[in-house]
Write an enzyme that holds these catalytic residues in place. Structure first.
Site, PDB file in Angstrom:
ATOM      1  CG  ASP A 136     -39.304 -20.360 -55.277  1.00  0.00           C
ATOM      2  OD1 ASP A 136     -40.267 -19.813 -54.712  1.00  0.00           O
ATOM      3  OD2 ASP A 136     -39.368 -21.510 -55.745  1.00  0.00           O
ATOM      4  CG  HIS A 155     -40.448 -21.008 -60.671  1.00  0.00           C
ATOM      5  ND1 HIS A 155     -40.780 -20.194 -59.614  1.00  0.00           N
ATOM      6  CD2 HIS A 155     -40.594 -22.273 -60.224  1.00  0.00           C
ATOM      7  CE1 HIS A 155     -41.106 -20.932 -58.571  1.00  0.00           C
ATOM      8  NE2 HIS A 155     -41.000 -22.207 -58.916  1.00  0.00           N
ATOM      9  CE1 TYR A 163     -36.939 -23.406 -54.206  1.00  0.00           C
ATOM     10  CE2 TYR A 163     -35.270 -25.071 -53.849  1.00  0.00           C
ATOM     11  CZ  TYR A 163     -36.531 -24.720 -54.261  1.00  0.00           C
ATOM     12  OH  TYR A 163     -37.393 -25.685 -54.713  1.00  0.00           O
TER      13      TYR A 163
END
Length: 392
Positions: free
Chosen positions: A285, A383, A246
């Site tokens: 991500d 998302h 992340y």
């Protein structure tokens, strides 16, 4: 996301000049939706404030992710709410720290939810008939999803995705929940679960579900500044390393871009060390749209978080060091392929989004890739999940 992502085009009626009479009109509905965004910087679960109040305090209404009309229009600075105009009285909804909506006042009105949160899984085709370049069919599946807050995601039946997708490995980002407060339903039959949470409650965090128990699991990059936020898990398997990440966001006004610029070379260094032993599958991500084709409005976002030249160059450098963006490898010209949509302006239904989530593999794994899929029909976060299918 905690570091609020205001990406995309937000056309809002309440940004237009109003007549004196229209300003007095109270026949409208104000509804604050459930937003769990990483990009607001520090997680504070604050409701959006009125534009007039902002002007009095001198606060900026600009977002780090600008829209098509960002020079003409102003958007919500927290990325957490939206005004929905309908006939009726006023409904005010508060947002609890776990993402649960709590109605403060409601007077006999019917509100229409603009952002879809539930998925019709039975209507989605999860099958895949793609094969490797030499005709081998897939036998291994990995999925990844920025869930935008684990507790809120669970309330939206997010775990149903595991049932229908049935991946061998499932990676989560932005869990925003300490391990001691994990809901009991996070224990899923048939999967080993691993979690890395940030020191700060309600901020960042990554997770991993895996059917096959890894040979070893490591947490973080070995750098306190990043590891204290819970941003990376590495699982070693017989034939590869899986890294779920992340990546830090550059923040509103690019205030955390320097931190991001420290992260990128450290991640490359770490991956290079792993890659000397086994090939790597990196997913999560990445908080960057690498090319102009990867977001709906590139021209208005060149100096906004997620599309700065510095962030894009970081991705370019990573790929040049022996890695492949699997989606662009398979679909180099595909447009409208996004994994994130702001909650503002009904962007998802209009597909005004950004591709921020990736499966990146070592060059030597490229011949084993069958397909790299964006599950845009799956809801439950700002998302959507992505899935990689390989022949291993």
């Amino acid at each position: 996301m905690e570091e609020s992502k205001e990406k995309g085009e937000n056309e809002r009626e309440d940004d237009k000049p109003r007549s004196r009479q229209s300003k007095r009109n109270i026949n409208k509905i104000v509804k604050y939706h459930e937003f769990e965004d990483e990009n607001s910087g520090e997680e504070d679960n604050v409701r959006p404030r009125g534009r007039q109040a902002k002007r009095k305090r001198g606060e900026s209404e600009d977002e780090e992710f600008a829209d098509d009309d960002n020079k003409k229009k102003k958007s919500n600075p927290s990325g957490r709410g939206r005004k929905t105009k309908e006939k009726g009285n006023i409904e005010i909804v508060d947002i609890e720290s776990d993402g649960e909506e709590k109605t403060k006042k409601e007077k006999n009105v019917g509100t229409k939810k603009m952002n879809q949160t539930s998925s019709d899984y039975s209507s989605i085709d999860f099958s895949c008939n793609k094969s490797t370049i030499d005709g081998k069919t897939w036998n291994f599946k990995i999925s990844s999803w920025n869930v935008g807050g684990l507790k809120a995601w669970l309330k939206k039946d997010g775990l149903q995705f595991l049932k229908y997708e049935n991946p061998d490995i499932f990676c989560l980002q932005e869990t925003r929940c300490s391990e001691s407060k994990l809901p009991p339903e996070t224990k899923v039959d048939g999967y080993h679960a691993y979690w890395l949470m940030g020191d700060k409650e309600g901020y960042a965090g990554v997770g991993l579900y895996t059917k096959v128990k890894p040979l070893e699991v490591k947490y973080g990059l070995g750098i306190k500044e990043h590891d204290s936020e819970g941003r990376l898990i590495t699982a070693e398997y017989d034939k590869f390393y899986l890294v779920v990440a992340y990546v830090p966001n550059a923040g509103r006004g690019l205030v955390t871009l320097p931190k991001r610029m420290k992260w990128d070379p450290e991640l490359r260094k770490y991956l290079k060390q792993l890659g000397a032993k086994k090939p790597i599958i990196l997913c999560g991500d990445m908080n960057v749209s690498h090319q102009s084709i990867d977001l709906a409005n590139p021209k208005t976002n060149t100096r906004n978080a997620g599309f700065t030249q510095e962030e894009r160059d970081g991705m370019t450098t990573l790929l040049k060091e022996g890695f492949v963006d699997t989606f662009r490898h398979l679909y180099p010209e595909k447009t409208g392929a996004y994994t994130f949509w702001t909650y503002m302006g009904n962007a998802r239904s209009r597909n005004v989004g950004w591709r921020l989530d990736y499966f990146i593999v070592s060059e030597r794994l490229k011949p084993q890739v069958c397909d790299s899929v964006i599950r845009s029909q799956v809801y439950g976060s700002d998302h959507c999940p992505i899935t990689l299918l390989l022949h291993m």
